[in-house]
Motif scaffolding. Structure first.
Motif, short mmCIF file in Angstrom:
data_model
loop_
_atom_site.label_atom_id
_atom_site.label_comp_id
_atom_site.label_asym_id
_atom_site.label_seq_id
_atom_site.Cartn_x
_atom_site.Cartn_y
_atom_site.Cartn_z
N CYS A 268 0.83 -1.20 0.00
CA CYS A 268 0.00 0.00 0.00
C CYS A 268 0.87 1.25 0.00
CB CYS A 268 -0.91 0.00 1.22
SG CYS A 268 -2.30 1.15 1.07
N TYR B 120 -0.38 3.89 1.66
CA TYR B 120 -0.80 4.49 2.93
C TYR B 120 -0.44 3.50 4.05
CZ TYR B 120 -4.14 7.82 0.68
OH TYR B 120 -4.74 8.82 -0.06
N CYS C 57 -2.53 3.56 7.12
CA CYS C 57 -3.60 4.15 7.96
C CYS C 57 -3.52 3.63 9.40
CB CYS C 57 -4.97 3.81 7.38
SG CYS C 57 -5.16 4.36 5.68
N TYR D 237 -5.84 3.14 11.32
CA TYR D 237 -6.96 2.25 11.62
C TYR D 237 -6.93 0.95 10.81
CZ TYR D 237 -8.80 4.20 7.29
OH TYR D 237 -8.94 4.58 5.98
N CYS D 238 -5.92 0.76 9.97
CA CYS D 238 -5.95 -0.37 9.02
C CYS D 238 -6.15 -1.70 9.76
CB CYS D 238 -4.67 -0.41 8.19
SG CYS D 238 -4.72 -1.70 6.94
N LEU E 147 -5.62 -4.55 8.69
CA LEU E 147 -4.64 -5.56 8.30
C LEU E 147 -3.35 -5.43 9.11
CD1 LEU E 147 -5.09 -4.90 4.49
CD2 LEU E 147 -6.19 -6.69 5.83
N THR F 97 1.29 -1.45 7.41
CA THR F 97 1.69 -1.72 6.03
C THR F 97 3.14 -2.19 6.01
OG1 THR F 97 0.22 0.03 5.28
CG2 THR F 97 1.94 -0.64 3.74
N GLY G 250 -4.25 -4.08 0.53
CA GLY G 250 -3.46 -2.96 0.09
C GLY G 250 -4.25 -2.14 -0.91
N ASN H 15 -8.18 3.59 -1.95
CA ASN H 15 -7.96 4.74 -1.06
C ASN H 15 -7.98 6.05 -1.85
OD1 ASN H 15 -5.39 5.00 -2.24
ND2 ASN H 15 -4.33 4.03 -0.54
#
Ligand code: SF4
Length: 308
Positions: free
Chosen positions: A30, A32, A34, A36-37, A39, A42, A81, A109
């Motif tokens: 990805c 980004y 984030c 809050y992701c 997953l 990143t 991603g 995104n």
């Protein structure tokens, strides 16, 4: 089906129904990171578009899935991603549409919408679901933590441009994070930005699954309600989620396949195993607990399983 790598599900989606996922890129790729992701953090931060998976491999997997006759409502191009990083996204959309009459959605995104070729590729999708969480450069850096050179103004301008050109359904999503974009000033700025866009729906989401950063918390329900009224969207939390499904025969392998793309909490896991009439759910659970590549996160009062 065992051996599948890029087609997954169908998984229940509160916005889309039974969604058959098709991922054109490797996990956690990805531009980004984030806060809050769901997953986790990143691990592969890139902003260069490239061909990650040959089209023929994705199409063969998709064809094989269709032969199984398993029902689904929509094909969703989504990865662990950002799918617009995949250079063959446009070709993938065309190929999928040749093989099915079901709508094809892309979850993005929105970071690459400033590029004309990406907007042109996405024109082929029936639905595009871009995110808009930030309202200025600072909140962009705080919430989405983008790859270095990405600028909020350019990303927003790309989204604005795409929203004017796009002929399909544009459904926006805003993730509300307590203290980052949920106060009155932030919501008013978001509203101003939304007024410049042409879209059919706005979904307001909150981090319901364990976020990348443990300090991330969802806003209180009253705050979400206020945002719903002010921004004119609908809360995703109020939509019901269906049940999970996997074609993989082995229960343990099926769970691993789902949590590789979509974390499952303990209740979802139990009902998934029950729906398959798994004879020993406790064996699957204890194997998961010992599995090194599985992370079990305690969040909001229950355990969630995801792949690291
Ligand atoms: S939430 Fe989406 S855009 Fe943000 S880091 Fe995760 S995969 Fe990337």
């Amino acid at each position: 089906m065992s051996g599948e790598q890029y087609v997954f599900g169908p998984v229940p989606s509160r916005r889309l129904g039974l969604s058959l996922g098709l991922s054109p890129l490797p996990q956690k790729t990805c531009n980004y990171a984030c806060v809050y992701c769901q997953l986790g953090r990143t691990s592969r931060m890139i902003n260069e578009r490239q061909e990650f998976v040959p089209l023929s491999i994705m199409v063969t997997e998709f064809r094989n899935f269709l032969k199984s006759g398993v029902p689904f409502d929509v094909v969703t191009i989504v990865g662990e991603g950002e799918p617009t990083l995949a250079l063959n996204l446009g070709q993938l959309l065309s190929a999928v549409q040749e093989l099915t009459d079901k709508p094809v959605a892309v979850i993005t995104n929105g970071s690459w919408l400033a590029a004309e070729e990406v907007r042109a590729a996405l024109q082929k999708a029936d639905l595009v679901l871009p995110s808009l969480d930030a309202y200025d450069e600072e909140s962009f850096r705080q919430i989405n933590r983008p790859w270095g050179k990405l600028k909020f103004k350019e990303v927003y301008e790309g989204l604005r441009c795409f929203s004017q050109e796009y002929q399909g359904q544009l459904w926006l999503e805003t993730m509300l994070v307590q203290g980052l974009n949920d106060d009155e000033e932030a919501l008013k700025k978001l509203k101003g930005l939304l007024q410049g866009l042409k879209y059919q729906r706005l979904y307001l989401n909150t981090p319901v699954r364990p976020p990348a950063e443990s300090w991330v918390t969802p806003p209180a329900p009253a705050v979400v309600q206020k945002a719903v009224q002010l921004l004119g969207g609908m809360s995703i939390d109020s939509l019901a989620e269906g049940s999970f499904y996997s074609e993989i025969k082995d229960d343990y392998a099926a769970v691993l396949s789902i949590i590789g793309r979509h974390p499952l909490n303990q209740h979802e896991l139990s009902s998934f195993l029950a729906s398959r009439q798994c004879p020993n759910p406790e064996v699957v659970l204890s194997k998961l607990k010992q599995e090194q590549k599985v992370e079990i996160v305690f969040y909001k009062g229950y355990h969630t399983y995801r792949l690291v």
